[in-house]
Write an enzyme that holds these catalytic residues in place. Structure first.
Site, PDB file in Angstrom:
ATOM      1  N   HIS A   1      24.473 -50.460  19.510  1.00  0.00           N
ATOM      2  CA  HIS A   1      25.610 -51.399  19.534  1.00  0.00           C
ATOM      3  C   HIS A   1      26.778 -51.741  18.476  1.00  0.00           C
ATOM      4  CE1 HIS A   1      25.032 -53.417  23.524  1.00  0.00           C
ATOM      5  NE2 HIS A   1      23.669 -53.820  23.345  1.00  0.00           N
TER       6      HIS A   1
ATOM      7  N   CYS B   1      20.490 -54.368  29.228  1.00  0.00           N
ATOM      8  CA  CYS B   1      21.371 -54.880  28.139  1.00  0.00           C
ATOM      9  C   CYS B   1      21.859 -56.267  28.621  1.00  0.00           C
ATOM     10  CB  CYS B   1      22.426 -53.934  28.013  1.00  0.00           C
ATOM     11  SG  CYS B   1      23.560 -54.569  26.531  1.00  0.00           S
ATOM     12  N   LEU B   2      21.860 -57.206  27.729  1.00  0.00           N
ATOM     13  CA  LEU B   2      22.387 -58.455  28.029  1.00  0.00           C
ATOM     14  C   LEU B   2      23.923 -58.535  28.194  1.00  0.00           C
ATOM     15  CD1 LEU B   2      20.537 -60.839  25.568  1.00  0.00           C
ATOM     16  CD2 LEU B   2      20.060 -60.480  28.177  1.00  0.00           C
TER      17      LEU B   2
ATOM     18  N   GLY C   1      16.474 -58.182  22.756  1.00  0.00           N
ATOM     19  CA  GLY C   1      17.178 -57.595  21.633  1.00  0.00           C
ATOM     20  C   GLY C   1      18.836 -58.183  21.869  1.00  0.00           C
TER      21      GLY C   1
ATOM     22  N   GLN D   1      27.981 -58.284  20.355  1.00  0.00           N
ATOM     23  CA  GLN D   1      27.847 -58.828  21.794  1.00  0.00           C
ATOM     24  C   GLN D   1      28.210 -60.131  21.717  1.00  0.00           C
ATOM     25  OE1 GLN D   1      23.669 -56.998  22.085  1.00  0.00           O
ATOM     26  NE2 GLN D   1      24.090 -56.935  24.259  1.00  0.00           N
TER      27      GLN D   1
ATOM     28  N   HIS E   1      18.606 -49.248  20.504  1.00  0.00           N
ATOM     29  CA  HIS E   1      19.311 -49.778  21.439  1.00  0.00           C
ATOM     30  C   HIS E   1      20.422 -50.526  20.756  1.00  0.00           C
ATOM     31  CE1 HIS E   1      20.633 -51.582  25.665  1.00  0.00           C
ATOM     32  NE2 HIS E   1      20.982 -52.391  24.642  1.00  0.00           N
ATOM     33  N   GLU E   2      19.744 -51.619  20.213  1.00  0.00           N
ATOM     34  CA  GLU E   2      20.654 -52.697  19.298  1.00  0.00           C
ATOM     35  C   GLU E   2      21.528 -51.827  18.213  1.00  0.00           C
ATOM     36  OE1 GLU E   2      20.932 -55.117  20.758  1.00  0.00           O
ATOM     37  OE2 GLU E   2      19.166 -55.047  21.824  1.00  0.00           O
TER      38      GLU E   2
HETATM   39 NI    NI Z   1      22.277 -54.117  24.555  1.00  0.00          NI
END
Ligand code: NI
Length: 178
Positions: free
Chosen positions: A139, A93-94, A46, A51, A135-136
């Protein structure tokens, strides 16, 4: 399509509330495509627009098993129903490389969004897909998974990330001078 740079926390760009898109036009559809390419390359399941430095309400997810693809592109996602049952899941998370922690969220959610053709869609998400979408969507509010943890735990993770970023920057400087 282009691969974008993923911002690593702590960074003020990850803390802003993203703006809705007026419509999913060619630019937004292009952003979705670039975000998917970036996510697959990472690799991740995701990615949210903030991000990659775009403060707009766009997310992409793909929780298909390895070797398969089933991308979902969402603009202006909204949770219209959440199950009362909540479950913990270990999230990463990235933007927080190598960091993982259990976060408890509603087990299932129904999400309304605009797809890549600017068409309104509704999706009933369960299991990993439900976790990933929530989660996304966090953000888009400037919320990271560590914000669901205790202050102490969050502080420890942020410290590790600061070290990680310093090491990465030093690596880059070395490459430049070499
Ligand atoms: Ni994330």
């Amino acid at each position: 399509m282009a691969r974008l740079e993923i911002i690593v926390a702590p960074d003020p760009r990850l803390k802003v509330k993203a703006k809705p898109v007026a419509k999913v036009d060619a630019r937004i559809a292009g952003l979705m495509a670039d975000m998917l390419e970036t996510m697959y390359a990472a690799p991740g399941i995701g990615l949210a627009a903030p991000q990659v430095g775009e403060a707009v309400r766009v997310i992409v997810v793909d929780v298909a098993k390895e070797g398969e693809r089933s991308p979902i592109r969402m603009a202006n996602p909204e949770v219209v129903w959440a199950s009362p049952e909540r479950v913990p899941y270990e999230e990463g998370c990235l933007s927080l490389p190598e960091q993982f922690a259990d976060v408890t969220r509603p087990k299932e959610v129904k999400v309304r969004y605009l797809d890549e053709h600017n068409k309104m869609q509704e999706l009933h998400a369960t299991e990993l897909l439900a976790v990933c979408i929530q989660h996304e969507m966090d953000h888009l509010e400037g919320v990271l998974f560590v914000d669901h943890l205790s202050t102490l735990r969050r502080g420890m993770i942020i410290k590790k990330l600061q070290k990680y970023k310093k090491a990465k920057a030093a690596e880059r400087d070395e490459q430049k001078s070499a």
